[in-house]
Scaffold this motif. Structure first.
Motif, short mmCIF file in Angstrom:
data_model
loop_
_atom_site.label_atom_id
_atom_site.label_comp_id
_atom_site.label_asym_id
_atom_site.label_seq_id
_atom_site.Cartn_x
_atom_site.Cartn_y
_atom_site.Cartn_z
N ILE A 17 38.16 37.15 16.69
CA ILE A 17 39.35 37.22 17.67
C ILE A 17 39.76 38.90 16.61
O ILE A 17 40.03 39.71 17.28
CB ILE A 17 40.28 36.63 18.21
N SER A 18 39.63 38.15 15.50
CA SER A 18 40.76 39.20 14.97
C SER A 18 39.50 40.52 14.63
O SER A 18 40.24 41.34 14.27
CB SER A 18 41.14 38.29 13.57
N GLY A 19 38.57 39.99 14.09
CA GLY A 19 37.50 40.93 13.75
C GLY A 19 37.19 41.63 15.23
O GLY A 19 37.11 43.37 14.48
N ILE A 20 36.77 41.62 16.31
CA ILE A 20 36.83 41.82 17.54
C ILE A 20 38.52 43.02 17.47
O ILE A 20 38.50 44.09 18.17
CB ILE A 20 37.48 41.05 18.50
N ILE A 21 39.52 42.93 17.35
CA ILE A 21 41.40 43.07 17.12
C ILE A 21 40.01 44.74 16.04
O ILE A 21 40.87 45.46 16.75
CB ILE A 21 41.82 42.50 17.20
N TYR B 142 31.73 46.46 9.13
CA TYR B 142 32.38 44.93 8.78
C TYR B 142 33.07 44.51 9.56
O TYR B 142 32.97 43.23 9.44
CB TYR B 142 33.88 45.93 7.49
N SER B 143 34.04 45.14 10.31
CA SER B 143 34.08 44.16 11.47
C SER B 143 33.22 43.32 12.61
O SER B 143 33.69 42.24 13.32
CB SER B 143 35.67 45.36 11.91
N PHE B 144 32.99 43.66 12.63
CA PHE B 144 31.19 43.95 13.75
C PHE B 144 30.93 42.88 12.97
O PHE B 144 30.55 41.72 13.86
CB PHE B 144 30.36 44.63 14.14
#
Length: 274
Positions: free
Chosen positions: A52-56, A93-95
Protein backbone atom coordinates in the motif's frame (compact mmCIF):
# COMPACT_ATOMS: atom_id res chain seq x y z
CA UNK A 1 3.30 -32.61 2.23
CA UNK A 2 0.97 -30.14 3.91
CA UNK A 3 1.30 -26.40 4.28
CA UNK A 4 -0.49 -24.40 6.95
CA UNK A 5 -2.14 -21.42 5.31
CA UNK A 6 -4.30 -18.93 7.21
CA UNK A 7 -4.87 -21.34 10.11
CA UNK A 8 -5.96 -24.07 7.72
CA UNK A 9 -4.08 -27.13 6.57
CA UNK A 10 -3.84 -27.33 2.80
CA UNK A 11 -1.90 -29.44 0.35
CA UNK A 12 1.23 -27.86 -1.09
CA UNK A 13 1.06 -27.33 -4.82
CA UNK A 14 3.64 -29.48 -6.64
CA UNK A 15 6.11 -27.84 -8.97
CA UNK A 16 6.90 -29.01 -12.47
CA UNK A 17 9.70 -31.14 -11.04
CA UNK A 18 7.37 -33.17 -8.86
CA UNK A 19 5.89 -33.33 -5.37
CA UNK A 20 7.43 -31.97 -2.21
CA UNK A 21 8.75 -35.27 -0.88
CA UNK A 22 11.56 -34.66 1.58
CA UNK A 23 11.14 -36.49 4.89
CA UNK A 24 13.09 -34.02 7.00
CA UNK A 25 11.30 -31.07 5.45
CA UNK A 26 7.89 -32.74 5.81
CA UNK A 27 8.63 -33.42 9.47
CA UNK A 28 9.70 -29.81 9.99
CA UNK A 29 6.46 -28.55 8.43
CA UNK A 30 4.42 -30.82 10.68
CA UNK A 31 6.29 -29.97 13.86
CA UNK A 32 6.20 -26.21 13.23
CA UNK A 33 2.73 -25.92 11.71
CA UNK A 34 1.45 -23.39 14.26
CA UNK A 35 4.58 -21.25 14.09
CA UNK A 36 4.48 -21.26 10.27
CA UNK A 37 0.85 -20.20 10.35
CA UNK A 38 1.61 -17.27 12.69
CA UNK A 39 4.66 -16.32 10.63
CA UNK A 40 2.61 -16.26 7.44
CA UNK A 41 -0.03 -14.07 9.07
CA UNK A 42 2.58 -11.56 10.21
CA UNK A 43 4.17 -11.59 6.79
CA UNK A 44 0.77 -11.07 5.20
CA UNK A 45 0.19 -7.90 7.22
CA UNK A 46 3.69 -6.68 6.41
CA UNK A 47 3.30 -7.41 2.69
CA UNK A 48 -0.05 -5.62 2.44
CA UNK A 49 1.20 -2.60 4.41
CA UNK A 50 4.39 -2.39 2.36
CA UNK A 51 2.53 -2.68 -0.93
CA UNK A 52 0.00 0.00 0.00
CA UNK A 53 2.83 2.39 0.85
CA UNK A 54 4.50 1.42 -2.43
CA UNK A 55 1.32 2.24 -4.37
CA UNK A 56 1.06 5.64 -2.64
CA UNK A 57 4.71 6.36 -3.45
CA UNK A 58 4.19 5.21 -7.04
CA UNK A 59 1.21 7.53 -7.57
CA UNK A 60 3.03 10.43 -5.91
CA UNK A 61 6.13 9.96 -8.06
CA UNK A 62 4.07 9.75 -11.26
CA UNK A 63 2.30 12.95 -10.23
CA UNK A 64 5.63 14.68 -9.60
CA UNK A 65 6.99 13.60 -12.98
CA UNK A 66 3.85 14.85 -14.74
CA UNK A 67 3.98 18.20 -12.92
CA UNK A 68 7.61 18.68 -13.95
CA UNK A 69 6.85 17.90 -17.59
CA UNK A 70 3.79 20.18 -17.64
CA UNK A 71 5.46 23.09 -15.83
CA UNK A 72 6.29 26.35 -17.61
CA UNK A 73 9.93 25.43 -18.20
CA UNK A 74 9.35 21.70 -18.60
CA UNK A 75 12.61 19.80 -18.88
CA UNK A 76 14.55 22.80 -20.16
CA UNK A 77 16.06 23.51 -16.72
CA UNK A 78 18.83 21.41 -15.19
CA UNK A 79 17.08 21.19 -11.83
CA UNK A 80 13.90 19.94 -13.52
CA UNK A 81 15.79 17.25 -15.40
CA UNK A 82 17.47 16.04 -12.21
CA UNK A 83 14.16 16.03 -10.35
CA UNK A 84 12.55 14.17 -13.23
CA UNK A 85 15.29 11.55 -13.09
CA UNK A 86 14.73 11.21 -9.34
CA UNK A 87 10.97 10.82 -9.91
CA UNK A 88 11.46 8.14 -12.57
CA UNK A 89 13.84 6.28 -10.25
CA UNK A 90 11.25 6.31 -7.50
CA UNK A 91 8.54 5.18 -9.93
CA UNK A 92 10.66 2.14 -10.82
CA UNK A 93 11.48 1.41 -7.18
CA UNK A 94 7.93 1.93 -5.89
CA UNK A 95 6.43 -0.28 -8.57
CA UNK A 96 8.56 -3.20 -7.43
CA UNK A 97 7.32 -2.75 -3.86
CA UNK A 98 3.66 -2.35 -4.85
CA UNK A 99 3.10 -5.79 -6.40
CA UNK A 100 2.69 -7.60 -3.05
CA UNK A 101 4.54 -10.95 -3.13
CA UNK A 102 3.35 -12.31 -6.48
CA UNK A 103 6.90 -12.29 -7.88
CA UNK A 104 8.25 -14.63 -5.16
CA UNK A 105 8.56 -18.21 -6.50
CA UNK A 106 5.47 -20.25 -5.65
CA UNK A 107 7.58 -22.98 -4.07
CA UNK A 108 8.00 -20.58 -1.13
CA UNK A 109 4.25 -20.66 -0.42
CA UNK A 110 4.79 -22.63 2.76
CA UNK A 111 6.36 -19.50 4.29
CA UNK A 112 5.31 -16.53 2.15
CA UNK A 113 1.69 -15.50 1.69
CA UNK A 114 0.78 -14.77 -1.93
CA UNK A 115 3.88 -16.28 -3.54
CA UNK A 116 2.83 -16.99 -7.14
CA UNK A 117 5.92 -16.39 -9.27
CA UNK A 118 9.01 -18.23 -10.45
CA UNK A 119 12.72 -17.52 -10.69
CA UNK A 120 12.15 -15.30 -13.72
CA UNK A 121 9.70 -13.01 -11.92
CA UNK A 122 11.99 -13.02 -8.90
CA UNK A 123 14.94 -11.87 -11.02
CA UNK A 124 12.80 -9.16 -12.59
CA UNK A 125 11.62 -7.75 -9.24
CA UNK A 126 15.11 -7.78 -7.73
CA UNK A 127 16.54 -6.09 -10.84
CA UNK A 128 13.91 -3.33 -10.70
CA UNK A 129 14.29 -2.80 -6.93
CA UNK A 130 18.06 -2.44 -7.03
CA UNK A 131 18.16 -0.31 -10.17
CA UNK A 132 15.49 2.05 -8.81
CA UNK A 133 17.06 2.31 -5.36
CA UNK A 134 20.58 3.01 -6.64
CA UNK A 135 19.41 5.49 -9.27
CA UNK A 136 17.35 7.34 -6.67
CA UNK A 137 20.29 7.66 -4.28
CA UNK A 138 22.64 8.93 -6.99
CA UNK A 139 20.11 11.46 -8.31
CA UNK A 140 19.60 12.70 -4.74
CA UNK A 141 23.36 13.17 -4.35
CA UNK A 142 23.78 15.00 -7.63
CA UNK A 143 20.77 17.19 -6.93
CA UNK A 144 22.53 18.35 -3.75
CA UNK A 145 25.80 18.86 -5.64
CA UNK A 146 23.93 20.84 -8.31
CA UNK A 147 22.43 23.24 -5.77
CA UNK A 148 25.83 23.64 -4.15
CA UNK A 149 27.28 24.59 -7.53
CA UNK A 150 24.43 27.04 -8.18
CA UNK A 151 24.92 28.63 -4.78
CA UNK A 152 28.72 28.93 -4.77
CA UNK A 153 29.62 28.79 -8.46
CA UNK A 154 26.54 30.20 -10.18
CA UNK A 155 28.66 31.96 -12.83
CA UNK A 156 30.49 28.78 -13.84
CA UNK A 157 27.95 27.29 -16.27
CA UNK A 158 30.43 24.76 -17.63
CA UNK A 159 30.79 23.25 -14.16
CA UNK A 160 27.02 22.92 -13.75
CA UNK A 161 26.78 21.31 -17.21
CA UNK A 162 29.49 18.79 -16.29
CA UNK A 163 27.69 17.99 -13.04
CA UNK A 164 24.48 17.24 -14.93
CA UNK A 165 26.19 15.02 -17.50
CA UNK A 166 28.00 13.14 -14.75
CA UNK A 167 24.76 12.77 -12.78
CA UNK A 168 22.93 11.04 -15.63
CA UNK A 169 25.86 8.81 -16.54
CA UNK A 170 26.43 7.63 -12.97
CA UNK A 171 22.76 7.49 -11.91
CA UNK A 172 21.77 5.39 -14.91
CA UNK A 173 24.98 3.56 -15.72
CA UNK A 174 25.94 2.16 -12.33
CA UNK A 175 22.47 0.80 -11.42
CA UNK A 176 22.03 -0.84 -14.83
CA UNK A 177 25.50 -2.37 -14.65
CA UNK A 178 24.77 -3.64 -11.15
CA UNK A 179 21.47 -5.15 -12.27
CA UNK A 180 22.95 -6.84 -15.32
CA UNK A 181 25.80 -8.33 -13.30
CA UNK A 182 23.29 -9.51 -10.68
CA UNK A 183 21.27 -11.30 -13.34
CA UNK A 184 24.33 -12.81 -14.97
CA UNK A 185 25.72 -14.17 -11.69
CA UNK A 186 22.38 -15.47 -10.30
CA UNK A 187 22.72 -13.10 -7.33
CA UNK A 188 18.96 -12.32 -7.17
CA UNK A 189 16.96 -14.81 -5.10
CA UNK A 190 13.96 -14.98 -2.75
CA UNK A 191 14.54 -13.12 0.49
CA UNK A 192 11.49 -13.21 2.74
CA UNK A 193 8.56 -11.68 0.88
CA UNK A 194 10.66 -10.00 -1.81
CA UNK A 195 13.56 -10.89 -4.09
CA UNK A 196 16.94 -9.45 -3.22
CA UNK A 197 20.69 -9.89 -3.49
CA UNK A 198 21.15 -13.02 -1.41
CA UNK A 199 22.14 -16.66 -1.57
CA UNK A 200 19.22 -19.05 -1.88
CA UNK A 201 19.17 -21.06 1.35
CA UNK A 202 15.57 -21.50 2.58
CA UNK A 203 14.45 -24.12 5.16
CA UNK A 204 13.83 -26.82 2.56
CA UNK A 205 17.49 -26.54 1.52
CA UNK A 206 18.85 -26.54 5.06
CA UNK A 207 16.70 -29.54 5.96
CA UNK A 208 17.62 -31.63 2.95
CA UNK A 209 20.78 -33.43 1.94
CA UNK A 210 21.12 -31.26 -1.14
CA UNK A 211 24.49 -29.62 -1.60
CA UNK A 212 24.98 -26.21 -3.18
CA UNK A 213 23.90 -26.32 -6.79
CA UNK A 214 21.60 -29.30 -6.27
CA UNK A 215 17.81 -29.37 -6.39
CA UNK A 216 15.82 -30.75 -3.46
CA UNK A 217 13.02 -33.08 -4.55
CA UNK A 218 10.05 -31.09 -5.81
CA UNK A 219 11.75 -27.70 -6.02
CA UNK A 220 12.98 -25.74 -9.01
CA UNK A 221 15.64 -23.40 -7.60
CA UNK A 222 19.07 -24.88 -6.76
CA UNK A 223 20.22 -24.61 -3.16
CA UNK A 224 23.01 -22.09 -2.65
CA UNK A 225 22.16 -20.24 -5.86
CA UNK A 226 24.18 -17.01 -5.97
CA UNK A 227 26.20 -17.83 -2.86
CA UNK A 228 29.59 -17.11 -4.45
CA UNK A 229 28.74 -13.52 -5.40
CA UNK A 230 25.94 -12.51 -3.01
CA UNK A 231 28.19 -10.87 -0.39
CA UNK A 232 30.23 -8.94 -2.95
CA UNK A 233 27.10 -7.75 -4.75
CA UNK A 234 25.46 -6.76 -1.49
CA UNK A 235 28.55 -4.73 -0.60
CA UNK A 236 28.45 -2.96 -3.97
CA UNK A 237 24.81 -2.11 -3.28
CA UNK A 238 25.20 -1.00 0.35
CA UNK A 239 28.22 1.27 -0.17
CA UNK A 240 26.30 3.80 -2.34
CA UNK A 241 23.08 3.41 -0.35
CA UNK A 242 24.45 3.60 3.19
CA UNK A 243 27.74 5.49 2.82
CA UNK A 244 28.26 7.46 -0.41
CA UNK A 245 24.70 8.79 -0.54
CA UNK A 246 24.39 10.03 3.05
CA UNK A 247 27.99 11.33 3.06
CA UNK A 248 27.47 13.37 -0.13
CA UNK A 249 24.19 14.82 1.15
CA UNK A 250 25.61 15.71 4.58
CA UNK A 251 28.76 17.23 3.03
CA UNK A 252 26.93 19.41 0.49
CA UNK A 253 24.34 20.55 3.03
CA UNK A 254 27.08 21.45 5.52
CA UNK A 255 29.07 23.42 2.93
CA UNK A 256 25.96 25.31 1.83
CA UNK A 257 25.01 26.05 5.42
CA UNK A 258 28.38 27.57 6.29
CA UNK A 259 28.54 29.43 2.99
CA UNK A 260 25.17 31.08 3.60
CA UNK A 261 26.13 31.73 7.23
CA UNK A 262 29.31 33.50 6.10
CA UNK A 263 27.29 35.68 3.71
CA UNK A 264 24.84 36.59 6.49
CA UNK A 265 27.69 37.56 8.79
CA UNK A 266 29.25 39.77 6.12
CA UNK A 267 25.89 41.39 5.44
CA UNK A 268 25.26 41.97 9.12
CA UNK A 269 28.73 43.47 9.54
CA UNK A 270 28.12 45.77 6.57
CA UNK A 271 24.83 47.03 8.00
CA UNK A 272 26.46 47.56 11.38
CA UNK A 273 29.23 49.70 9.86
CA UNK A 274 26.80 51.78 7.86
Amino acid sequence: VVVVEDKKTVMAEPTEEGNLMNDAFAHWLEQNAEWISDFRQLRKVFIITRSISGIISLVSSITMACLICRSKNGLSKTSHRLLFGLSVSNIIYSFAWSIFSVSVPQEMRYLIWGARGNQGTCDAQAFVIHVGALAGVFYNCFLCIYYLCVLKYSKVQKLIFKVEICSHVVSIGYPLLFGIVGLATNAFNPFGSICWVTAHNPPHCRLSDSQNGQLPDGFSIPCGRGEKVARAMLLLFNIPINFIGPAAIIFTMTVMYYYVLAIEKKTEKYHTNT
